[in-house]
Design a protein around this motif. Structure first.
Motif, mmCIF file in Angstrom:
data_model
loop_
_atom_site.group_PDB
_atom_site.id
_atom_site.type_symbol
_atom_site.label_atom_id
_atom_site.label_comp_id
_atom_site.label_asym_id
_atom_site.label_seq_id
_atom_site.Cartn_x
_atom_site.Cartn_y
_atom_site.Cartn_z
ATOM 1 N N UNK A 1 18.938 22.319 -4.138
ATOM 2 C CA UNK A 1 20.333 22.047 -4.454
ATOM 3 C C UNK A 1 21.081 23.246 -4.994
ATOM 4 N N UNK A 2 20.416 24.386 -5.118
ATOM 5 C CA UNK A 2 21.072 25.606 -5.602
ATOM 6 C C UNK A 2 21.133 26.611 -4.464
ATOM 7 N N UNK A 3 22.298 27.126 -4.222
ATOM 8 C CA UNK A 3 22.487 28.100 -3.153
ATOM 9 C C UNK A 3 22.413 29.504 -3.743
ATOM 10 N N UNK A 4 21.201 29.924 -4.064
ATOM 11 C CA UNK A 4 20.979 31.249 -4.634
ATOM 12 C C UNK A 4 19.597 31.733 -4.242
ATOM 13 N N UNK A 5 19.476 33.014 -3.928
ATOM 14 C CA UNK A 5 18.187 33.594 -3.549
ATOM 15 C C UNK A 5 18.197 35.074 -3.880
ATOM 16 N N UNK A 6 17.018 35.602 -4.246
ATOM 17 C CA UNK A 6 16.868 37.023 -4.583
ATOM 18 C C UNK A 6 15.548 37.516 -4.013
ATOM 19 N N UNK A 7 15.571 38.696 -3.376
ATOM 20 C CA UNK A 7 14.374 39.269 -2.767
ATOM 21 C C UNK A 7 14.195 40.703 -3.237
ATOM 22 N N UNK A 8 12.936 41.144 -3.284
ATOM 23 C CA UNK A 8 12.583 42.515 -3.628
ATOM 24 C C UNK A 8 12.066 43.207 -2.380
ATOM 25 N N UNK A 9 12.575 44.412 -2.083
ATOM 26 C CA UNK A 9 12.178 45.122 -0.870
ATOM 27 C C UNK A 9 12.009 46.610 -1.152
#
Length: 946
Positions: A605-613
């Motif tokens: 239900x939360x529209x948030x994402x974080x990625x490490x590259x």
């Protein structure tokens, strides 16, 4: 269809919300789905339908479509491939666009419309759709001419003998190019999968025996028989005057006659199968086995799609697929699970438009196909028998409503293409087309009243407990000494799942905040406006830098990129595998107190994402969110920097998947070719070597996490860039709480090592490869490592690439019929402190015409250094300037521009238009000579072994 009647119990609530009196005699009536009032719909006397809508995203652009209710199903046995062939011919001469330099491709190119990207078409089983996208609306003559193109597509194709013969080779090469292991196995089993139906004998690409030998008249007869106004719809969406467009359509299209006694398009049924259909096949180029289990059922009739219960049926099936897929993801993490990954959902039965199927797919572990089949069916039966839990449904529902709200909040920025697809799907399939406001109002009010008990009645209706309409498809890798499942064994696996005792699913949920104890907040200690690229720069107490660029392009989008110098260049060969998989491994790891599975549930239900590259020269933490979920974005960012949690189950599952994919990667000729090109272009340096299954043995989970920790240990080296719908009053305290509190070491800047390497001089590598379908491919690079990095050189490189692309398209594809797709691109790449300026040409060509194609590719690069066509230059300028005007209204564009500026100190924005306009045929020819005279060339060619 039984499913729609499951919602009768909700009718009282629905009718109340829609303002309909709740009378007993109305209890089985559902209100109609409203139609977007912004779209003008009409129908001419000859049967032509049209949809027109004014829309201003992107600004000053218009999209044009003509949808034909005709596809390969309308072919007779002797015509297999004509529908698709006709689509190709639509670009090769028409009543108003004919002759050298005057074709549809030539004209639209003068508008900045690129063939393949903006000008294209597709043919499927039941439809053919043509499109002209991103036409500038500032030129009324351009709009009128695009309507004229639609008219020519409708009934003005010339279909000349010479052009037909040229196109035979192009289509033959398209067939060759698309011939993969999966495609070959599917095609040779279609008649088994569709017994007694034309669907089993109507792949749109057709038969090459027909393509090579049909008579000219056969194609013309097919065209005039089926391309008629009663089978066509026009869709025009963009910055247009709706009244004027409607008047022009009536003026231009009303005179097209409708033939008497015209042949009618008739739906092709897919018969039920009383006994299970089970297909087992193998191919030498198949990388890994897969299994599909399908339960066929009738598709929703087109005439039944007009009322709210259709939306509810779709919603319920979405929920079932969402929840079952989450279970399958969780199941795959178990070390004893016989499949590596799996998914399920309801939709068309393969590609039939008259039969649907609930389809489950799995990638089995090696030698466990039967067990994977049983496990897959068991999970579906578990959900059907016991239903989904209230907590599972709450998460799925919240996720659905969150996505719906995001769409609603961005309702003024719906792209022309998305609206156009909705309209032509309405014409072709009678799909509803409410506005997002109408859909949001209906669904946001109804969905909270749909209990999990109603959703749990869906799956038992979709999967059967007997053999009727059961279809099982198993494709395998063919290799010496291998054993393969038998149809009897696969059927036995399905039966075993049906008969085995099944326990209910237990949903384990962690109910706690992402960060239980907030870190001690830091401070914003300095701020400055930066007018060059229009952003505000903040300096934080821990030394980190934050850049804020507020835009109004999308009301509900915020993008983030945190970046520092360094990347994989800082690590040696011993860590190559660890660095190469760092992004993958950290993405499946947990955060804080949450495992990967627990985190996924917590973020529902939360529209948030974080990625490490990690790239070669940079470390990046990238993310995005809606306005409402901005704090979640910050919390995830803080955890990515400080508390990545080891999750052995997720890690082991990832490694098993990668091993299965990588160990047979070389079975695909395309993979061998691309790996070879990259390795050769990287001068055989270990950094450019392909990642193989053997490299997986060099990966150490603890070391990967240690590298991730090293690369995020010093926030003072990072610049955090936020672009989008930013409210400073909201974001500033979040910056202080979650970024200014990150650990840092001021005065210890991170830099990269210059590790890139490319061969010098002439490097020519031609090799052969055994293939199931003979194909040939070539890549050629001409490049310099001495030219300076500048925006002007970037502009020139792109222009030269497009100059060559146009020449290759004409001479290799159209004139020689030696390739289906061919092109070139120019670029200037920063590689640490080094610069690579390159022109890259790509051409998968007909093996029999390899010498001709290669000769053209090389000769035209030399020719470009002598002469560049002025007309081509003007067309390319139109494309680049139009793209620029579109790009500057996108948040991602500004994220990239700011990153380039803060990392490299280069402004790739401010003078762009002036530099494009300043180029001449002479400046591009001079640039081509500079590249060519540098003397560096890599030519790689793969041919089929004889």
């Amino acid at each position: 269809m039984k499913i729609k009647h499951l919602f009768a119990a909700m009718l009282f609530a629905v009718t109340a919300l829609c303002g309909v009196a709740q009378q007993p005699e109305m209890q089985m009536q559902m209100p109609p789905i409203p139609v977007d009032e912004a779209v003008r719909i009409g129908k001419l006397d000859n049967g032509l339908t049209y949809y027109i809508r004014h829309n201003e995203y992107p600004e000053h652009r218009v999209n044009f479509y003509i949808a034909q209710r005709v596809g390969s199903l309308q072919e007779e046995e002797s015509q297999r491939g004509l529908a698709h062939f006709l689509e190709h011919m639509a670009f090769n001469g028409s009543e108003h666009f004919n002759g050298e330099g005057k074709s549809i491709i030539d004209y639209t190119r003068s508008l900045g419309v690129s063939f393949g990207r903006d000008l294209n078409a597709y043919t499927s089983i039941a439809e053919t759709v043509y499109n002209i996208d991103n036409v500038p609306s500032t030129r009324q003559s351009a709009i009128d001419s695009c309507l004229l193109i639609l008219k020519d597509w409708s009934n003005g194709l010339l279909l000349e003998d010479e052009e037909i013969d040229k196109e035979r080779g192009v289509i033959h090469e398209e067939w060759r190019l698309r011939s993969s292991a999966q495609q070959r196995m599917l095609e040779r089993n279609l008649e088994t999968l569709y017994p007694g139906s034309k669907f089993g004998r109507r792949m749109p690409i057709g038969l090459m025996s027909v393509v090579d030998n049909f008579k000219y008249k056969e194609l013309r007869d097919y065209y005039h028989k089926w391309y008629r106004p009663d089978n066509q719809a026009l869709v025009i969406v963009g910055d247009v005057d709706v009244d004027r467009i409607e008047a022009k359509i009536k003026e231009m299209f009303s005179g097209i006659p409708l033939p008497a006694n015209a042949a009618q398009v008739v739906d092709e049924p897919v018969p039920d199968n009383e006994e299970a259909i089970i297909v087992v096949d193998k191919d030498k180029e198949q990388q890994y086995g897969n299994i599909m289990i399908m339960f066929k059922h009738d598709a929703m009739p087109k005439e039944a799609k007009g009322t709210v219960d259709y939306l509810l049926v779709d919603y319920a099936k979405d929920m079932v697929g969402e929840m079952l897929n989450k279970r399958l993801e969780e199941k795959a993490l178990d070390a004893n699970c016989p499949f590596l990954q799996a998914q399920a959902g309801d939709g068309e039965y393969i590609f039939a438009n008259t039969k649907d199927a609930f389809t489950m797919y799995a990638m089995p572990k090696e030698g466990q196909t039967e067990a994977a089949t049983q496990a897959l069916v068991t999970e579906a039966l578990r959900a059907a028998k016991y239903g989904f839990t209230a907590t599972e449904y709450a998460r799925a529902k919240d996720e659905y409503l969150s996505r719906l709200e995001k769409q609603y909040n961005e309702r003024n920025k719906i792209p022309n293409g998305a609206l156009a697809r909705m309209y032509y799907r309405n014409y072709l399939d009678n799909e509803p087309m409410p506005s997002i406001e109408q859909e949001y109002q209906i669904m946001s009010q109804i969905i909270p009243m749909v209990p999990v008990e109603v959703i749990n009645q869906i799956l038992p209706e979709l999967i059967s407990s007997n053999d009727k309409n059961l279809v099982v498809v198993n494709f395998n890798q063919e290799k010496d000494g291998a054993t393969y499942p038998t149809p009897a064994a696969l059927k036995a696996a399905v039966d075993a799942a049906q008969e085995a005792p099944i326990e209910p699913y237990v949903d384990n949920v962690k109910q706690e905040p992402l960060i239980s104890n907030l870190p001690k907040a830091g401070k914003i200690v300095k701020e400055e406006d930066k007018p060059l690229l229009g952003y505000k720069e903040l300096e934080l107490s821990n030394g980190a830098r934050v850049i804020l660029k507020k835009t109004d392009f999308k009301e509900n989008e915020i993008l983030m990129n945190a970046v520092q110098r360094g990347g994989q260049s800082l690590y040696g060969e011993a860590d190559a595998a660890n660095c190469g998989l760092m992004g993958y491994v950290t993405s499946v790891s947990g955060l804080g107190e949450f495992s990967a599975t627990e985190l996924d549930k917590a973020l529902a239900g939360k529209q948030a994402a974080v990625m490490l590259n990690m790239s070669d020269y940079e470390d990046q933490v990238t993310g995005q969110s809606t306005v409402k979920d901005l704090e979640t974005l910050f919390q995830l960012t803080y955890l990515r920097f400080t508390d990545i949690r080891k999750d052995d189950k997720s890690y082991n599952s990832l490694m098993s998947q990668l091993e299965t994919v990588l160990k047979n990667r070389d079975l695909q000729p395309e993979s061998v070719f691309s790996d070879s090109v990259n390795y050769i272009m990287g001068n055989h340096n270990w950094r450019s070597a392909p990642f193989t299954a053997a490299d997986l043995q060099k990966v150490n989970y603890d070391r990967v996490l240690q590298i991730a920790k090293e690369r995020t240990a010093n926030a003072a080296n990072y610049t955090f860039i936020f672009v989008g719908a930013i409210d400073e009053a909201t974001i500033r305290p979040l910056i202080e709480q979650y970024i200014a509190s990150l650990p840092s070491k001021k005065g210890e800047p991170s830099q990269w090592n210059n590790v890139s390497d490319h061969p010098t001089g002439q490097t020519v590598v031609h090799f052969t490869r055994q293939m199931e379908t003979p194909k040939a491919n070539s890549n050629i690079y001409w490049y310099s490592t001495q030219m300076p990095y500048s925006l002007e050189n970037r502009v020139k490189a792109r222009m030269l690439g497009q100059v060559l692309s146009k020449v290759y398209l004409q001479k290799i594809r159209e004139d020689a019929g030696a390739a289906y797709s061919t092109g070139a691109a120019g670029y200037v790449a920063r590689e640490g402190d080094k610069v690579l300026t390159a022109i890259y040409a790509d051409c998968p060509f007909t093996p029999e015409k390899s010498d001709l194609a290669l000769s053209i590719m090389n000769d035209e690069m030399v020719e470009a250094g002598k002469h560049v066509d002025a007309t081509s230059m003007q067309e390319i300028k139109e494309v680049m300037l139009k793209d620029y005007d579109t790009n500057i209204k996108e948040n991602r564009y500004w994220l990239q521009q700011i990153e380039s500026y803060v990392i490299y100190g280069t402004d790739n924005h401010t003078s762009y238009k002036q530099l494009v306009e300043a180029q001449t045929p002479e400046t591009i020819a001079d640039f081509a000579r500079q590249i060519y005279s540098a003397g560096n060339k890599v030519e790689v060619v793969m041919m089929p072994a004889k």
